[in-house]
Design a protein around this motif. Structure first.
Motif, PDB file in Angstrom:
ATOM      1  N   PRO A 239    -113.208 111.841   4.902  1.00  0.00           N
ATOM      2  CA  PRO A 239    -114.497 112.504   4.684  1.00  0.00           C
ATOM      3  C   PRO A 239    -115.525 112.227   5.787  1.00  0.00           C
ATOM      4  O   PRO A 239    -116.228 113.148   6.192  1.00  0.00           O
ATOM      5  CB  PRO A 239    -114.971 111.948   3.339  1.00  0.00           C
ATOM      6  CG  PRO A 239    -114.189 110.694   3.109  1.00  0.00           C
ATOM      7  CD  PRO A 239    -112.888 110.891   3.836  1.00  0.00           C
ATOM      8  N   THR A 240    -115.598 110.997   6.269  1.00  0.00           N
ATOM      9  CA  THR A 240    -116.635 110.744   7.278  1.00  0.00           C
ATOM     10  C   THR A 240    -116.218 111.234   8.662  1.00  0.00           C
ATOM     11  O   THR A 240    -117.058 111.550   9.492  1.00  0.00           O
ATOM     12  CB  THR A 240    -117.074 109.259   7.340  1.00  0.00           C
ATOM     13  OG1 THR A 240    -115.920 108.434   7.329  1.00  0.00           O
ATOM     14  CG2 THR A 240    -117.975 108.913   6.170  1.00  0.00           C
TER      15      THR A 240
ATOM     16  N   GLN B  60    -117.172 114.928   8.367  1.00  0.00           N
ATOM     17  CA  GLN B  60    -118.611 115.234   8.397  1.00  0.00           C
ATOM     18  C   GLN B  60    -119.247 114.908   9.753  1.00  0.00           C
ATOM     19  O   GLN B  60    -120.022 115.676  10.272  1.00  0.00           O
ATOM     20  CB  GLN B  60    -119.346 114.428   7.313  1.00  0.00           C
ATOM     21  CG  GLN B  60    -119.016 114.856   5.890  1.00  0.00           C
ATOM     22  CD  GLN B  60    -119.853 116.022   5.412  1.00  0.00           C
ATOM     23  OE1 GLN B  60    -120.528 116.674   6.175  1.00  0.00           O
ATOM     24  NE2 GLN B  60    -119.794 116.294   4.114  1.00  0.00           N
ATOM     25  N   SER B  61    -118.943 113.693  10.257  1.00  0.00           N
ATOM     26  CA  SER B  61    -119.724 113.280  11.425  1.00  0.00           C
ATOM     27  C   SER B  61    -118.867 112.819  12.599  1.00  0.00           C
ATOM     28  O   SER B  61    -119.392 112.459  13.637  1.00  0.00           O
ATOM     29  CB  SER B  61    -120.676 112.167  11.012  1.00  0.00           C
ATOM     30  OG  SER B  61    -119.951 111.127  10.400  1.00  0.00           O
TER      31      SER B  61
ATOM     32  N   MET C 182    -113.575 102.036  12.565  1.00  0.00           N
ATOM     33  CA  MET C 182    -113.050 101.524  11.282  1.00  0.00           C
ATOM     34  C   MET C 182    -114.163 101.312  10.273  1.00  0.00           C
ATOM     35  O   MET C 182    -113.937 101.374   9.071  1.00  0.00           O
ATOM     36  CB  MET C 182    -112.330 100.182  11.476  1.00  0.00           C
ATOM     37  CG  MET C 182    -111.248 100.150  12.521  1.00  0.00           C
ATOM     38  SD  MET C 182    -111.902 100.060  14.220  1.00  0.00           S
ATOM     39  CE  MET C 182    -112.322  98.346  14.437  1.00  0.00           C
ATOM     40  N   TRP C 183    -115.368 101.069  10.771  1.00  0.00           N
ATOM     41  CA  TRP C 183    -116.505 100.792   9.884  1.00  0.00           C
ATOM     42  C   TRP C 183    -117.029 102.044   9.193  1.00  0.00           C
ATOM     43  O   TRP C 183    -117.928 101.962   8.364  1.00  0.00           O
ATOM     44  CB  TRP C 183    -117.628 100.091  10.678  1.00  0.00           C
ATOM     45  CG  TRP C 183    -117.133  98.835  11.331  1.00  0.00           C
ATOM     46  CD1 TRP C 183    -116.725  98.689  12.619  1.00  0.00           C
ATOM     47  CD2 TRP C 183    -116.926  97.558  10.700  1.00  0.00           C
ATOM     48  NE1 TRP C 183    -116.296  97.405  12.834  1.00  0.00           N
ATOM     49  CE2 TRP C 183    -116.418  96.684  11.681  1.00  0.00           C
ATOM     50  CE3 TRP C 183    -117.138  97.059   9.401  1.00  0.00           C
ATOM     51  CZ2 TRP C 183    -116.102  95.341  11.406  1.00  0.00           C
ATOM     52  CZ3 TRP C 183    -116.831  95.727   9.136  1.00  0.00           C
ATOM     53  CH2 TRP C 183    -116.323  94.891  10.129  1.00  0.00           C
ATOM     54  N   ASN C 184    -116.477 103.207   9.557  1.00  0.00           N
ATOM     55  CA  ASN C 184    -116.871 104.444   8.887  1.00  0.00           C
ATOM     56  C   ASN C 184    -116.032 104.721   7.644  1.00  0.00           C
ATOM     57  O   ASN C 184    -116.224 105.739   6.975  1.00  0.00           O
ATOM     58  CB  ASN C 184    -116.725 105.623   9.844  1.00  0.00           C
ATOM     59  CG  ASN C 184    -117.883 105.699  10.802  1.00  0.00           C
ATOM     60  OD1 ASN C 184    -119.002 105.955  10.401  1.00  0.00           O
ATOM     61  ND2 ASN C 184    -117.622 105.455  12.072  1.00  0.00           N
ATOM     62  N   CYS C 185    -115.082 103.833   7.347  1.00  0.00           N
ATOM     63  CA  CYS C 185    -114.214 104.033   6.184  1.00  0.00           C
ATOM     64  C   CYS C 185    -115.035 103.895   4.899  1.00  0.00           C
ATOM     65  O   CYS C 185    -115.788 102.954   4.727  1.00  0.00           O
ATOM     66  CB  CYS C 185    -113.088 103.008   6.197  1.00  0.00           C
ATOM     67  SG  CYS C 185    -112.078 103.047   4.710  1.00  0.00           S
ATOM     68  N   THR C 186    -114.873 104.885   3.989  1.00  0.00           N
ATOM     69  CA  THR C 186    -115.594 104.822   2.714  1.00  0.00           C
ATOM     70  C   THR C 186    -114.692 104.309   1.590  1.00  0.00           C
ATOM     71  O   THR C 186    -115.087 104.317   0.431  1.00  0.00           O
ATOM     72  CB  THR C 186    -116.113 106.217   2.290  1.00  0.00           C
ATOM     73  OG1 THR C 186    -114.973 107.058   2.091  1.00  0.00           O
ATOM     74  CG2 THR C 186    -117.025 106.824   3.330  1.00  0.00           C
ATOM     75  N   SER C 187    -113.463 103.913   1.929  1.00  0.00           N
ATOM     76  CA  SER C 187    -112.476 103.440   0.941  1.00  0.00           C
ATOM     77  C   SER C 187    -112.184 104.514  -0.112  1.00  0.00           C
ATOM     78  O   SER C 187    -112.112 104.224  -1.301  1.00  0.00           O
ATOM     79  CB  SER C 187    -112.942 102.163   0.240  1.00  0.00           C
ATOM     80  OG  SER C 187    -113.369 101.208   1.172  1.00  0.00           O
ATOM     81  N   CYS C 188    -112.024 105.746   0.341  1.00  0.00           N
ATOM     82  CA  CYS C 188    -111.744 106.841  -0.605  1.00  0.00           C
ATOM     83  C   CYS C 188    -110.258 106.978  -0.878  1.00  0.00           C
ATOM     84  O   CYS C 188    -109.851 107.666  -1.807  1.00  0.00           O
ATOM     85  CB  CYS C 188    -112.323 108.159  -0.104  1.00  0.00           C
ATOM     86  SG  CYS C 188    -111.330 108.976   1.162  1.00  0.00           S
TER      87      CYS C 188
ATOM     88  N   ASN D  66    -107.993 108.675   0.483  1.00  0.00           N
ATOM     89  CA  ASN D  66    -107.384 109.980   0.702  1.00  0.00           C
ATOM     90  C   ASN D  66    -106.249 109.892   1.723  1.00  0.00           C
ATOM     91  O   ASN D  66    -105.179 110.471   1.548  1.00  0.00           O
ATOM     92  CB  ASN D  66    -108.451 110.963   1.206  1.00  0.00           C
ATOM     93  CG  ASN D  66    -108.340 112.324   0.553  1.00  0.00           C
ATOM     94  OD1 ASN D  66    -107.459 112.566  -0.272  1.00  0.00           O
ATOM     95  ND2 ASN D  66    -109.226 113.215   0.927  1.00  0.00           N
TER      96      ASN D  66
END
Lengths: 303, 210
Positions: free
Chosen positions: B43-44, B47-48, B75-81, B83
């Motif tokens: 997702p991130t 989006q960005s 790696m810090w953009n991971c939202t732990s989704c 997917n």
């Protein structure tokens, strides 16, 4: 004796005055109706959540969850552990898997637990409250108690991530799980099976640290609910609930939208449908008030 | 010699081996077949855009780009989704590998200092392990005041309406600032965690020596 008994792992966000305290209130009312007895694991601790990863490491993270297993085994032997929070459920289940698959990790965990005077002999089953409802009780049993159907209310079932991936509920598909829609139908409301953002991530912890990224996600989730004619959104996850509800004002400022849609827990819908009051369903815990549900909850119950 | 220099020296010209031995789930990296489903499912990234999405990071590891990988903000953009995990055709535990690389970069002091999610992640772990339970108020305050008092007040003002909404709904308790929820056996928790870190460190050192 209650029909179903479990060791209960409520999690940090459900405590008094915390962000999901309304979730716990409604779960307690719901369980009373369904004759499900939850006994809190004494002195349980935080699961570490996924976002602790910078410093959690592997073993310390599993040891945190293992402490809860050990406390449950010691105080509530033989009972399965039930969590209401998606992250608690996922964290604990992940620890269960890793420890079951690695003798080294298990031995190391036991050594660390010794320092707290605890041990694990048997690995407990870790269940989400939704699993208990669907798998142990079933839709027919849940429906039997509906005395005030939420007729004519259109609700978008937002499953989100961590109650869905990577473990899933009741063997459902990761891309299009149906159980939440079925629960919406069960309480007599109208579901939206074609709601296309049902498993989209709300941004998780990034809602705190990098709000612009998370809010871009949340905007899509709310917008799609409106596009499908929803009056409210329902979710099984405390972080999904908070993220999708409380930032709608900021999103309106950022994108010029006019969002103002209530975001509920499945347990709140059930309590109202079961004839409970607005207080039993903790409707006062909504930042965006669910007027329609408040009206229904004020109506007398036909028994 | 710093930990970073020692590790770089030990695994010279074999960054993949370093990741395999020192990073949680790192031994899965070689299984990536570069299909890109993870990057397309994130997702991130969608989006960005990450600086280097997961499958790119995996190839960079194999190409020995140590500095670029460990100093990346990706790696810090991971939202732990999760997917990427459920969609990966080779079943790589990608979410955990991302967290693992991030943790390793943070441990070596190579992670970008000003990355806000890196800061929040460390803050969260300290917050929840301090008393055994999360203190939501201190967690938010800690984040807003990370760049000092002035910036903190400004950040806090931006969040004013959100906070008032939560206060009215009784989902934010101002008294959490003076204590708040906690475990009884905090001593036991600290001792147990100290031991866990000791064991984990010695296991990683043994791999490096072996």
């Amino acid at each position: 004796m209650a029909k179903h008994e479990y060791a209960f792992y409520p999690g940090c966000s459900s405590q008094k005055g915390a962000s999901a305290s309304n979730y716990l209130t409604s779960v307690e009312s719901m369980c009373k109706t369904l004759d499900v007895k939850l006994t809190e694991i004494p002195d349980w601790n935080c699961c570490g959540a996924s976002i602790g990863y910078a410093e959690a490491g592997e073993l310390p993270r599993h040891v945190m969850n293992a402490r809860n297993f050990a406390l449950s085994e010691k105080n509530l032997p033989g009972q399965e552990i039930v969590a209401t929070c998606a992250a608690c459920w996922l964290g604990a289940r992940e620890t269960r898997e890793r420890l079951t698959h690695s003798d080294t990790l298990m031995a190391d965990t036991r050594e660390a637990l010794k320092e707290a005077g605890l041990t694990i002999n048997e690995m407990p089953n870790i269940r989400h409250m939704v699993e208990v409802l669907i798998e142990d009780l079933g839709f027919d049993e849940m429906k039997k108690h509906v005395v005030r159907p939420l007729e004519g209310v259109k609700i978008a079932g937002y499953v989100g991530c961590q109650t869905n991936r990577p473990f899933g509920v009741d063997g459902e598909s990761f891309e299009n799980p149906q159980y939440l829609d079925k629960m919406v139908e069960m309480v007599g409301a109208e579901s939206i099976p074609e709601y296309d953002m049902k498993v989209t991530c709300c941004g998780g912890a990034l809602a705190f640290s990098e709000p612009e990224k998370a809010q871009a996600q949340i905007k899509d989730i709310v917008e799609s609910a409106y596009d499908h004619g929803a009056e409210m959104i329902v979710t099984p996850c405390p972080l999904c609930q908070a993220n999708v509800e409380i930032y709608q004002g900021q999103i309106n400022q950022r994108y010029g939208t006019k969002f103002n849609i209530p975001v509920m827990y499945y347990s709140q819908l059930m309590v109202v449908a079961y004839g409970g009051s607005a207080k039993d369903a903790a409707l006062n815990g909504q930042v965006i008030k669910a007027r329609r549900l408040e009206e229904i909850a004020a109506k007398p119950v036909k028994r | 010699m710093s930990a970073n220099t020692a590790l770089a020296e030990k695994y010279r010209n074999n960054f993949l081996k370093e990741i395999e031995e020192q990073v949680e789930m790192g031994d899965w990296v070689k299984m990536c077949m570069q299909c890109g489903v993870c990057s397309g499912s994130c997702p991130t990234n969608f989006q960005s855009a990450w600086e280097h999405p997961p499958q790119e990071l995996f190839m960079m590891i194999r190409a020995g780009k140590r500095e670029e990988v460990l100093t990346s903000s990706s790696m810090w953009n991971c939202t732990s989704c999760y997917n990427c995990i459920v969609r990966c055709p080779r079943k790589l535990p990608i979410t955990h590998i991302m967290h693992g690389i991030a943790e390793y970069a943070h441990r070596l002091g190579m992670a970008p200092k000003m990355q806000p999610t890196r800061f929040f992640s460390g803050l969260f772990w300290k917050n929840c392990t301090h008393t055994g339970r999360v203190n939501e108020l201190k967690l938010s305050m800690g984040l807003y005041f990370k760049d000092g008092l002035g910036a903190g007040i400004k950040e806090g003002m931006k969040m004013k309406d959100v906070a008032i909404g939560l206060l009215k709904a009784k989902r934010l308790n101002p008294f959490e600032l003076f204590g708040g929820h906690k475990c009884k056996d905090q001593k036991g928790i600290q001792a147990m965690l100290k031991k866990a870190y000791e064991i984990e460190r010695s296991r990683k050192a043994a791999k490096m020596a072996g």
